[in-house]
Scaffold this motif. Structure first.
Motif, PDB file in Angstrom:
ATOM      1  N   MET A  23       0.849  -1.202   0.000  1.00 12.68           N
ATOM      2  CA  MET A  23       0.000   0.000   0.000  1.00 12.68           C
ATOM      3  C   MET A  23       0.881   1.247   0.000  1.00 12.68           C
ATOM      4  N   ALA A  24       0.566   2.224  -0.905  1.00 11.88           N
ATOM      5  CA  ALA A  24       1.396   3.419  -1.036  1.00 11.88           C
ATOM      6  C   ALA A  24       1.268   4.286   0.210  1.00 11.88           C
ATOM      7  N   ARG A  25       2.381   4.908   0.570  1.00 11.07           N
ATOM      8  CA  ARG A  25       2.401   5.749   1.757  1.00 11.07           C
ATOM      9  C   ARG A  25       1.725   7.081   1.438  1.00 11.07           C
ATOM     10  N   THR A  26       0.828   7.532   2.333  1.00  9.25           N
ATOM     11  CA  THR A  26       0.108   8.787   2.142  1.00  9.25           C
ATOM     12  C   THR A  26       0.845   9.912   2.859  1.00  9.25           C
ATOM     13  N   THR A  27       1.040  11.019   2.136  1.00  5.19           N
ATOM     14  CA  THR A  27       1.710  12.178   2.729  1.00  5.19           C
ATOM     15  C   THR A  27       0.661  13.137   3.236  1.00  5.19           C
ATOM     16  N   LYS A  28       0.787  13.521   4.496  1.00  4.27           N
ATOM     17  CA  LYS A  28      -0.157  14.466   5.073  1.00  4.27           C
ATOM     18  C   LYS A  28       0.199  15.880   4.607  1.00  4.27           C
ATOM     19  N   PRO A  29      -0.756  16.616   4.037  1.00  5.12           N
ATOM     20  CA  PRO A  29      -0.455  17.968   3.557  1.00  5.12           C
ATOM     21  C   PRO A  29       0.051  18.873   4.668  1.00  5.12           C
ATOM     22  N   LEU A  30       0.882  19.813   4.263  1.00  7.96           N
ATOM     23  CA  LEU A  30       1.440  20.770   5.220  1.00  7.96           C
ATOM     24  C   LEU A  30       0.409  21.823   5.609  1.00  7.96           C
ATOM     25  N   SER A  31       0.690  22.529   6.708  1.00  3.39           N
ATOM     26  CA  SER A  31      -0.104  23.687   7.112  1.00  3.39           C
ATOM     27  C   SER A  31       0.831  24.878   7.266  1.00  3.39           C
ATOM     28  N   ASN A  32       0.281  26.083   7.184  1.00  3.10           N
ATOM     29  CA  ASN A  32       1.099  27.284   7.356  1.00  3.10           C
ATOM     30  C   ASN A  32       1.775  27.306   8.720  1.00  3.10           C
ATOM     31  N   THR A  33       1.046  26.853   9.729  1.00  2.00           N
ATOM     32  CA  THR A  33       1.609  26.846  11.098  1.00  2.00           C
ATOM     33  C   THR A  33       2.809  25.929  11.165  1.00  2.00           C
ATOM     34  N   GLN A  34       2.709  24.769  10.537  1.00  2.00           N
ATOM     35  CA  GLN A  34       3.817  23.799  10.535  1.00  2.00           C
ATOM     36  C   GLN A  34       5.056  24.390   9.864  1.00  2.00           C
ATOM     37  N   ILE A  35       4.847  25.080   8.762  1.00  2.00           N
ATOM     38  CA  ILE A  35       5.976  25.683   8.036  1.00  2.00           C
ATOM     39  C   ILE A  35       6.606  26.797   8.862  1.00  2.00           C
ATOM     40  N   GLU A  36       5.748  27.646   9.452  1.00  2.00           N
ATOM     41  CA  GLU A  36       6.245  28.785  10.222  1.00  2.00           C
ATOM     42  C   GLU A  36       7.032  28.339  11.444  1.00  2.00           C
ATOM     43  N   LYS A  37       6.621  27.218  12.064  1.00  2.00           N
ATOM     44  CA  LYS A  37       7.291  26.754  13.288  1.00  2.00           C
ATOM     45  C   LYS A  37       8.516  25.890  13.023  1.00  2.00           C
ATOM     46  N   ALA A  38       8.729  25.513  11.754  1.00  2.00           N
ATOM     47  CA  ALA A  38       9.884  24.645  11.432  1.00  2.00           C
ATOM     48  C   ALA A  38      11.188  25.359  11.758  1.00  2.00           C
ATOM     49  N   LYS A  39      12.068  24.680  12.523  1.00  2.00           N
ATOM     50  CA  LYS A  39      13.345  25.262  12.954  1.00  2.00           C
ATOM     51  C   LYS A  39      14.502  24.723  12.103  1.00  2.00           C
ATOM     52  N   PRO A  40      15.522  25.529  11.885  1.00  2.00           N
ATOM     53  CA  PRO A  40      16.683  25.053  11.118  1.00  2.00           C
ATOM     54  C   PRO A  40      17.495  24.015  11.898  1.00  2.00           C
ATOM     55  N   LYS A  41      18.159  23.140  11.168  1.00  2.00           N
ATOM     56  CA  LYS A  41      19.046  22.131  11.754  1.00  2.00           C
ATOM     57  C   LYS A  41      20.425  22.255  11.111  1.00  2.00           C
ATOM     58  N   LYS A  49      21.779  20.379   9.016  1.00  2.00           N
ATOM     59  CA  LYS A  49      21.663  20.077   7.593  1.00  2.00           C
ATOM     60  C   LYS A  49      20.253  20.433   7.105  1.00  2.00           C
ATOM     61  N   ALA A  50      20.134  20.715   5.835  1.00  2.00           N
ATOM     62  CA  ALA A  50      18.827  21.012   5.255  1.00  2.00           C
ATOM     63  C   ALA A  50      17.949  19.771   5.312  1.00  2.00           C
ATOM     64  N   TYR A  51      16.669  19.975   5.569  1.00  2.00           N
ATOM     65  CA  TYR A  51      15.743  18.838   5.601  1.00  2.00           C
ATOM     66  C   TYR A  51      14.420  19.267   4.960  1.00  2.00           C
ATOM     67  N   PRO A  52      13.673  18.277   4.403  1.00  2.00           N
ATOM     68  CA  PRO A  52      12.430  18.604   3.692  1.00  2.00           C
ATOM     69  C   PRO A  52      11.183  18.404   4.548  1.00  2.00           C
ATOM     70  N   LEU A  53      10.155  19.206   4.230  1.00  2.00           N
ATOM     71  CA  LEU A  53       8.807  18.962   4.745  1.00  2.00           C
ATOM     72  C   LEU A  53       7.929  18.750   3.516  1.00  2.00           C
ATOM     73  N   ASN A  54       7.386  17.536   3.368  1.00  2.00           N
ATOM     74  CA  ASN A  54       6.654  17.172   2.155  1.00  2.00           C
ATOM     75  C   ASN A  54       5.180  17.561   2.235  1.00  2.00           C
ATOM     76  N   ASP A  55       4.678  18.099   1.117  1.00  2.00           N
ATOM     77  CA  ASP A  55       3.258  18.427   1.024  1.00  2.00           C
ATOM     78  C   ASP A  55       2.514  17.414   0.158  1.00  2.00           C
ATOM     79  N   GLY A  56       3.271  16.610  -0.596  1.00  2.00           N
ATOM     80  CA  GLY A  56       2.657  15.612  -1.461  1.00  2.00           C
ATOM     81  C   GLY A  56       2.645  16.043  -2.917  1.00  2.00           C
ATOM     82  N   GLY A  57       2.556  15.068  -3.815  1.00  2.00           N
ATOM     83  CA  GLY A  57       2.495  15.355  -5.243  1.00  2.00           C
ATOM     84  C   GLY A  57       3.782  15.945  -5.781  1.00  2.00           C
ATOM     85  N   GLY A  58       4.915  15.717  -5.103  1.00  2.00           N
ATOM     86  CA  GLY A  58       6.207  16.223  -5.555  1.00  2.00           C
ATOM     87  C   GLY A  58       6.586  17.553  -4.922  1.00  2.00           C
TER      88      GLY A  58
END
Length: 413
Positions: free
Chosen positions: A1-19, A21-30
């Motif tokens: 069964m294909a893995r489902t990606t949960k869409p991002l929210s503005n709050t999630q993006i705004e609260k994301a902290k740097p590390k 190394k660069a890391y991704p937050l996936n919204d789905g569909g590429g």
């Protein structure tokens, strides 16, 4: 069964902290956002190239300048392109190149290129067109990129001659605006269409206005003023020549001895000196010279300085300006608002029509095209008829001159 990606929210993006190394937050569909060590948040779209099927990614911009909703819109636009076999990266580069090209081509740049391409327009005519462009279009439009010229912007320029009630300048400004924009569409291929093609419909049609003139029976007074004016002799001769030959002001001042056959009594004006229309292009205009015109020519020759009948040492062209007669009639003879140089043709036309000369003959004397179905099928030049008409007109002009000078003649017993 294909893995489902949960869409991002503005709050999630705004609260994301740097590390570290660069890391991704996936919204789905590429679509994903890359959180950089320096805190920057960069949108990316991951996809397979249409031909090679190799995975690659393309930048969509920076958050928050590109918000979540806009990033998703771009993703869907790119997915549609991919479904059509188009690489989004190639499409983006092409779009940026076209935009840069359009930005480089300002209205003034395109107008200059249009001007350089007009080898089929007479130099004097093109000079007049360019003066209109400089006076009415450039003040508003010159620095606008050609792809940003819209009807609402162009109207700001066209409103000037329209509000000033300069009907002819307004019409020519509209015509030249569209000529330049069409050149950008069909010759330079830098804009897809001309958005101002129907801009004339935004205006009530201005009245063209009649060219002021006088009646034929007012010619004796005209000659009285001419004879007793302070105008120089060459200007007086120019006015008389234009009156007798029924030509336009520019055709009169550009007359050359080389174009006149005195033996046959013909003045043959080359096509490049004539007013150009669709129907008379590349056609010379033949004028049978009346006895009065030939006599005047003899007087003109005594003032000859070069090959022109009406020379000017101050002008680069070597001949008088097309406005010389007009200015003389207006200021030197006092006919401001009553008669223009072009109106001399109307005096002759009125007289010949009233004298019963065939309308087609009169129109050909004026170098007009015969309109309607008759003009299509009737290609007669009526040269003998024109000679008769112009001689009749010459006789009338001479009669008016004699009437003007008669009161000033002293009879010696």
């Amino acid at each position: 069964m294909a893995r489902t990606t949960k869409p991002l929210s503005n709050t999630q993006i705004e609260k994301a902290k740097p590390k570290d190394k660069a890391y991704p937050l996936n919204d789905g569909g590429g679509l994903f956002i890359s959180i950089q060590p320096n805190g920057a948040k960069l949108w990316r779209f991951n996809y397979y190239k249409p031909i090679t099927k190799k995975r690659t990614e393309i930048s969509l911009g920076k958050f928050p300048e590109i918000g979540l909703l806009r990033a998703r819109e771009i993703r869907e636009e790119y997915r549609i392109l991919l479904a059509q076999g188009v690489d989004p990266r190639t499409y983006k580069i092409k779009g940026e190149q076209e935009k840069a090209l359009q930005q480089a081509y300002t209205f003034k740049t395109v107008a200059n290129l249009w001007k350089e391409s007009k080898n089929n327009i007479k130099e004097l005519t093109l000079k007049k067109y360019w003066a209109i462009i400089e006076n009415y279009l450039f003040p508003i439009l010159a620095d606008y990129p050609i792809n940003e010229i819209s009807p609402i912007i162009a109207k700001q320029a066209l409103d000037v001659p329209y509000i000033q009630n300069k009907a002819e300048m307004f019409r020519k400004s509209v015509k030249l605006l569209n000529a330049i924009l069409n050149y950008a569409v069909y010759s330079l291929f830098i804009i897809p269409n001309n958005p101002c093609e129907k801009i004339i419909t935004a205006y009530e049609s201005p009245s063209r206005g009649e060219i002021p003139t006088i009646k034929p029976d007012e010619l004796p007074d005209f000659f009285d003023r001419l004879e007793n004016s302070n105008l120089d002799l060459i200007t007086k001769y120019l006015i008389q020549w234009q009156l007798l030959t029924m030509v336009r002001p520019n055709e009169a001042v550009t007359a050359e001895y080389a174009d006149i056959d005195e033996e046959k009594g013909l003045w043959i004006i080359p096509a490049n000196k004539m007013k150009q229309t669709k129907s008379n292009r590349n056609e010379a205009h033949i004028i049978p010279l009346s006895k009065q015109a030939l006599y005047l020519l003899g007087n003109i020759k005594r003032l000859s300085l070069n090959g022109y009948l009406f020379p000017s040492l101050r002008s680069e062209s070597g001949h008088l300006s097309g406005q010389t007669a007009n200015k003389a009639i207006r200021d030197g003879l006092g006919y401001k608002g009553k008669l223009k140089a072009h109106g001399l043709r109307k005096i002759a036309s009125t007289y010949l029509h009233e004298a019963g000369i065939l309308p087609d003959v009169v129109e050909l004397c004026l170098a007009h095209t015969i309109k309607g179905i008759r003009g299509i099928y009737n290609k007669a030049e009526y040269l003998p008829h024109r000679r008769t008409a112009l001689q009749k007109w010459g006789d009338y002009v001479e009669q008016c001159q004699l009437q003007a000078i008669a009161p000033h003649l002293k009879i010696v017993a």
